[in-house]
Design a protein around this motif. Structure first.
Motif: not given
Length: 729
Positions: A115-118, A125-135
């Motif tokens: 569930x991590x956003x790659x 590209x390379x910018x910090x991506x948020x963590x998904x609460x639910x997938x």
């Protein structure tokens, strides 16, 4: 309930008054024809309009599915990119940005299976991506391996309402990530516009959670709002249909819906009821006037006909009462053919009731005979009335008299004190709705005797879904329980015999272990005598000799204590056991026996601690048996090959494996599956009990014992045990 029914019957209208309106309407052709024509035309037009609207709703949801399908095809094609398969997400990011222009989407992102956003085209590209609460979409794709579409949710990056279309990306047949395209509700607006609906109609696209994704009016206001349960329930029960409701903006409409079997989304089209019923209102005024005129003309005839029907119905009351008493009624002469048919039906029903009562009595007798033959006690517990009905066989099982009143407290009083909390908890679970239970417990009979009872029960629910009755059977299982206890005792005896059998193999080791300290004690005692004979006596040397004698005596005592605990018949409590230390102790115990067999033991222990909760003496017995079997398997081997390896390795976070590996001739395929069977042996003087008992010991420790041949020769016996929660000190 009976009193309420009586009051309703007394307050209801008679047959004469009720039939008057029906007869009047039936004999007035003008009113009847007018009603048929008006209502028929209205319903026909209404049905045609609804049918056409259903087709339009179906076309609209098909257009939505077509958008989803196009997006899935584009994503699947994009997922074949070599940059994605090689892990070049930077290059794939640029490729995804280019592909976005051809999609009905506003971003493309890649998720791994955790569930991590790659990657996301919304961020460089390379910018910090948020963590998904639910997938939820990711979980669904991983579960069935198929592409899918999510429900509407708030995007973690742009914080606006979006939905996602996702496809799986596989490597070597395994899903390693998903490729997803996100879109906003505005990107589905063209689907509604293409339908060219009247401006007063309301159209919406609803996701599987019942939220508005697209809407013909005020989408910015209502996007993401969930419809009511009453509005969602019809689309859950059927794929297409219609119902009356009120829209989110307060308009009374007739809603026609069509649900997609692929995505589960639905299209809702709402026709204002004012438009739908406009034609009916204008014609109903004329129909009411015509009907009132017809009523006045036919009232007398209706009253006359109603009187005759009433007398015929009242004549059937005595036959109906006779049926309740179990007799076949006599039917009097009646005015109408239908009344005669009803009378004959009552007569047939009386015969059927009489036969059914006889069959029910016969069935009850057969059930009682079957239960008595099987010594089953039957019981029924009424959870509403708080009463218990029990059969005579049940009373005999529990020691209650035939006329003795039995309630739940009386039953629990008979249960053995040690089993009573568990039984009470089981009864409470049934009262709270647990559908079934199957328990075994002891009861204490009035004469002090002890009896084992097996009881099974199932819960029946009332119309409101609450537990109402618990039905079940009870059986005397004392004989089986005693047999189980006897079998367990015999197993302990056989295990003890196995320990004694190992004693014969250890006799040489015991003699050698004790011979060394005893020889040292004798030599030191003789030397002490010589020093004491000197003039003057050399007391310093005597003191050192006495220290040596004490040390050797303690050494001999330790040898005897280890072997005494090994062959002690009593059980020892389980405690944390370090398998590395236990293996070293057993190898030391068998050192001389191994030397006599010409064997060398190598250890290959895991770097981490290997501690299990066990009976150390029983595990010593298992390891001794395995090492002695390995010695037998390599009898006559050259010194260079006479090597036994004892290896440990962790298996995940909860288990450890200990292996005894030899370099002998291996185990024949025919013997490999049977060496753990009782009394099966390949040795000329073997009893065939060693490995069978070892497997039972391991199973009692929640472990597993098995054997396999090594690819380069020889065989390995593996012992798998659960790791202890805390390491041994």
């Amino acid at each position: 309930m009976g009193n309420a029914t009586d009051r309703t019957w007394q307050q209801s209208h008679g047959v004469r008054a009720s039939l008057a309106a029906l007869v009047i309407a039936s004999i007035l052709p003008v009113a009847a024809v007018a009603a048929v024509i008006i209502v028929g035309i209205y319903h026909k037009e209404r049905a045609q309009l609804i049918s056409n609207t259903v087709a339009r709703a179906h076309a609209m949801i098909n257009a939505v599915d077509h958008d989803f399908s196009n997006t899935r095809v584009a994503l699947s094609a994009l997922g074949t990119s070599r940059m994605l398969s090689s892990g070049d997400l930077r290059g794939f990011h640029a490729r995804a940005v280019e592909a976005l222009a051809n999609l009905h989407a506003d971003s493309i992102l890649v998720l791994d299976t955790d569930g991590r956003m790659l990657m996301s085209t919304r961020r460089p590209y390379g910018a910090r991506l948020p963590v998904l609460a639910s997938t939820p979409l990711l979980r669904r794709i991983l579960a069935d391996g198929q592409p899918g579409v999510s429900d509407l949710f708030t995007g973690p990056i742009n914080k606006t309402l979006i939905y996602t279309v996702g496809v799986p990306i596989r490597r070597d047949g395994r899903i390693v990530m998903t490729l997803n395209a996100t879109a906003t509700p505005a990107q589905l607006a063209h689907v509604i516009a293409e339908q060219r609906l009247p401006p007063t109609w309301r159209a919406s696209v609803i996701d599987t959670a019942g939220r508005v994704v697209a809407r013909s009016h005020e989408i910015d206001r209502y996007a993401g709002q969930r419809l009511s349960d009453d509005q969602l329930r019809p689309a859950t029960a059927a794929q297409e249909g219609g119902f009356e409701t009120r829209t989110l903006d307060g308009i009374d409409v007739f809603v026609v819906f069509s649900r997609s079997p692929q995505s589960g989304w639905s299209a809702y089209l709402g026709i204002p009821l004012r438009e739908l019923n406009a034609g009916l209102h204008s014609t109903m005024t004329w129909l009411i006037g015509a009907t009132l005129a017809a009523l006045a003309a036919g009232l007398g005839l209706a009253w006359l006909m109603g009187g005759r029907i009433t007398r015929s119905v009242q004549a059937l009351i005595p036959p109906a009462l006779a049926i309740g008493e179990g007799s076949v009624p006599v039917i009097p002469a009646l005015h109408f053919r239908e009344a005669h048919e009803l009378g004959q039906a009552l007569r047939n029903a009386g015969a059927s009731v009489r036969d059914a009562r006889a069959a029910s009595q016969e069935s009850a007798q057969r059930l009682t005979l079957a239960a008595n033959a099987a010594h089953l006690g039957i019981w029924v517990r009424d959870l509403h009335q708080h009463t218990i009905w029990v059969s005579d066989q049940w009373r005999a099982l529990f020691g209650f008299g035939k006329e003795q009143q039995v309630d739940l407290a009386d039953l629990l009083d008979r249960v053995h004190a040690d089993d009573r909390p568990h039984v009470a908890q089981t009864f409470d679970s049934a009262r709270l709705g647990a559908p079934r239970y199957d328990i075994e417990y002891r009861i204490v009979l009035p004469d002090g005797g002890l009896r084992w009872i097996g009881s099974q029960g199932s819960v029946e629910f009332d119309y409101s879904g609450h537990p109402a009755l618990v039905r079940g059977v009870s059986l005397d299982i004392t004989a089986r329980k005693l047999a189980e206890l006897d079998a367990r005792q015999k197993q302990k005896e056989v295990t003890h015999l196995s320990r004694l059998a190992v004693l014969g193999e250890l006799s040489g080791a015991l003699a050698h272990e004790l011979n060394q300290p005893l020889t040292a004690i004798l030599s030191n005692a003789q030397a002490a005598r010589r020093f004491m004979a000197q003039q003057p006596p050399n007391l310093a040397e005597v003191d050192e000799i006495l220290d040596d004698i004490i040390a050797e005596d303690q050494r001999a005592g330790a040898v005897i204590e280890r072997l005494r605990r090994l062959f002690d018949k009593s059980e020892t409590p389980r405690a944390p056991v370090n398998l590395h230390r236990l293996a070293k102790d057993v190898i030391h115990l068998l050192r001389n026996d191994l030397i006599n067999h010409g064997m060398v033991v190598h250890t290959d222990f895991a770097a981490t601690a290997a501690t299990t909760e066990a009976d150390a003496v029983q595990l010593q017995q298992v390891l001794i048996n395995l090492l002695m079997n390995a010695c037998d398997a390599m009898a006559g081997a050259l010194p260079a090959h006479a090597v036994i390896t004892v290896r440990t390795a962790t298996e995940g976070p909860d288990a450890v494996r200990l292996s005894v590996i030899d370099s002998g001739s291996g185990i024949a395929d025919a013997d490999l599956a049977r060496i753990f069977e009782p009394f099966y042996t390949t040795k000329a003087r073997g009893m065939g009990l060693g490995l069978s008992i070892c497997r039972n010991i391991v199973a009692a420790h929640q472990g597993r014992l098995w054997a396999e041949n090594n690819p380069d020769g020889g065989a390995s016996v593996h012992l798998r045990l659960p790791l202890a929660h805390e390491a041994a000190p």
